[in-house]
Design an enzyme around this catalytic site. Structure first.
Site, mmCIF file in Angstrom:
data_model
loop_
_atom_site.group_PDB
_atom_site.id
_atom_site.type_symbol
_atom_site.label_atom_id
_atom_site.label_comp_id
_atom_site.label_asym_id
_atom_site.label_seq_id
_atom_site.Cartn_x
_atom_site.Cartn_y
_atom_site.Cartn_z
ATOM 1 N N ASP A 128 5.485 -5.833 4.818
ATOM 2 C CA ASP A 128 5.172 -4.510 4.294
ATOM 3 C C ASP A 128 5.930 -3.502 5.152
ATOM 4 O OD1 ASP A 128 4.078 -2.026 3.615
ATOM 5 O OD2 ASP A 128 2.131 -2.887 3.139
ATOM 6 N N LYS A 156 4.565 6.461 -1.000
ATOM 7 C CA LYS A 156 4.694 7.078 0.316
ATOM 8 C C LYS A 156 6.107 7.634 0.518
ATOM 9 C CE LYS A 156 0.482 5.476 0.847
ATOM 10 N NZ LYS A 156 0.286 4.480 -0.194
ATOM 11 N N TYR A 170 -3.306 -2.683 6.391
ATOM 12 C CA TYR A 170 -3.903 -1.666 5.529
ATOM 13 C C TYR A 170 -5.219 -2.193 4.953
ATOM 14 C CZ TYR A 170 -4.530 1.000 1.194
ATOM 15 O OH TYR A 170 -5.056 1.722 0.156
ATOM 16 N N ARG A 200 7.946 -3.215 -21.270
ATOM 17 C CA ARG A 200 7.197 -3.935 -20.233
ATOM 18 C C ARG A 200 8.083 -4.974 -19.562
ATOM 19 N NH1 ARG A 200 4.844 -8.571 -21.013
ATOM 20 N NH2 ARG A 200 4.273 -8.218 -23.191
#
Length: 394
Positions: A186, A211, A113, A60
């Site tokens: 972004d 994406k 978005y 982690r």
């Protein structure tokens, strides 16, 4: 810094994309000399002993496969630090929650978005009491009017989802610098291949690796890249300890593999998208096409200035009813109805029909036409794509 760092930093984008992670494999895996960074599924690593430094202890906090990807995405964006998250929204939310305190002030693009909009309105503002100010960032003076000495973060998306609006990153970065406020961009729609926010003055570049970076619709992930050491430390603590929003080793492998073909894919996406955009612009049932690569786009000059290309995303406004739009979508055979983007396959989405809670005409931040159709143009044969659209349009 290894000899591979020096060599890679002198290379061009396509070479970086193919070989950016190889210094990790050469320096960290002994005599195996892997050409591809291996997938490290181990959750824990053997303790090196008292006084010895462990590069990795618990996955982690640090994992070799993730470390390789994080260096890879950092180099693609020309940044010093990269972090890989469990999703694009994890990357966005960790950035905002780390840099904006409860009761703080955040200035955001009004055309963003839908998931980001819901994060800002319901959690950041609604639950944490942050003053979220949405402005039309197409006009830089709107940012200048909104930012003050109490502002904690400026957040922009360019091109925006799904209206393909742009903002002037360099000019907004100047405002952010004047007020000592970090600027986050972004960069998902453009990808690092077509736009470099950090080079234009931004402090943070964010991606949904789901994406274009992955490019094959088989991995959910996100990434944050920054040059700022303090911002990196805050985000790294939140990613690894505070929130635990890390990308799994297998997904890191998938994204790293996808990045190797990013330049070739992006060229093909753009070539197909411009052909599709021109086709639609000439169709009598299409009232408007939103694509920065068209000279008719109101911000075409800005796109040509701050981007090296126009990517594969576009949207258009259909001159007709929702019933006709639904029939159009059902008539498509190459374009697949779907809500994601950036994969090798072409997708079509009608926000008002398919995702009414994330970006319809009822959006809280900006009006999105009810008859808007969004296309993620893939890398299929362009003639097949154009014929598919023409056969389905009434």
């Amino acid at each position: 810094m290894s000899r591979y760092d020096n060599q890679i930093n002198e290379n061009r984008f396509a070479t970086i994309a193919v070989g950016a992670a190889e210094d990790i494999t050469h320096s960290s895996h002994g005599s195996t000399s892997d050409v591809v960074a291996p997938i490290h599924l181990s959750t824990t690593f053997e303790w090196a002993g008292t006084g010895a430094a462990n590069e990795h202890e618990y996955s982690r906090e640090s994992n070799p496969t993730r470390a390789a990807l994080e260096k890879q995405v950092a180099r693609l964006e020309g940044g010093e630090h990269g972090l890989a998250f469990a999703s694009g929204m994890a990357a966005i939310s960790t950035t905002m929650l780390s840099l904006v305190p409860p009761g703080g002030h955040l200035v955001s693009s009004d055309a963003i978005y839908g998931g980001t909009e819901k994060l800002l309105t319901k959690l950041v503002a609604g639950h944490l009491g942050v003053n979220v100010e949405f402005v039309d960032t197409r006009e830089t003076e709107n940012i200048a009017k909104a930012v003050d000495s109490n502002t904690d973060l400026i957040w922009v998306e360019t091109p925006t989802n799904p209206l393909m609006r742009l903002c002037d990153i360099r000019s907004i970065a100047d405002i952010a610098t004047d007020h000592s406020v970090p600027l986050g961009v972004d960069n998902t729609f453009a990808s690092p291949y077509f736009q470099s926010p950090l080079e234009l003055g931004a402090d943070i570049a964010v991606h949904s690796t789901t994406k274009y970076l992955n490019g094959h619709s088989d991995s959910i992930g996100g990434a944050v890249i920054t040059d700022d050491d303090d911002i990196f430390e805050q985000l790294a603590f939140a990613q690894q300890v505070g929130l635990g929003n890390v990308l799994s080793p297998f997904d890191c492998y998938l994204v790293a593999r996808g990045i190797k073909t990013l330049p070739a894919r992006m060229k093909h996406h753009q070539k197909n998208a411009i052909a599709v955009a021109r086709l639609l612009e000439d169709h009598d049932r299409i009232s408007r096409v939103h694509y920065p690569g068209l000279e008719s786009h109101p911000q075409h000059d800005l796109a040509a200035e701050q981007m090296s290309g126009y990517s594969g995303m576009l949207s258009f406004e259909f001159d007709g009813s929702l019933t006709e739009i639904e029939a159009f979508v059902k008539g498509l055979t190459v374009f697949t109805p779907g809500t994601s983007l950036g994969g090798v396959e072409s997708l079509v989405e009608v926000p008002s029909l398919m995702r009414p809670d994330e970006g319809s005409h009822e959006s809280a931040t900006t009006d999105i036409p009810e008859t808007l159709v969004r296309l993620s143009v893939g890398i299929e044969d362009v003639d097949d794509l154009c014929e598919d659209l023409l056969s389905a349009l009434p």
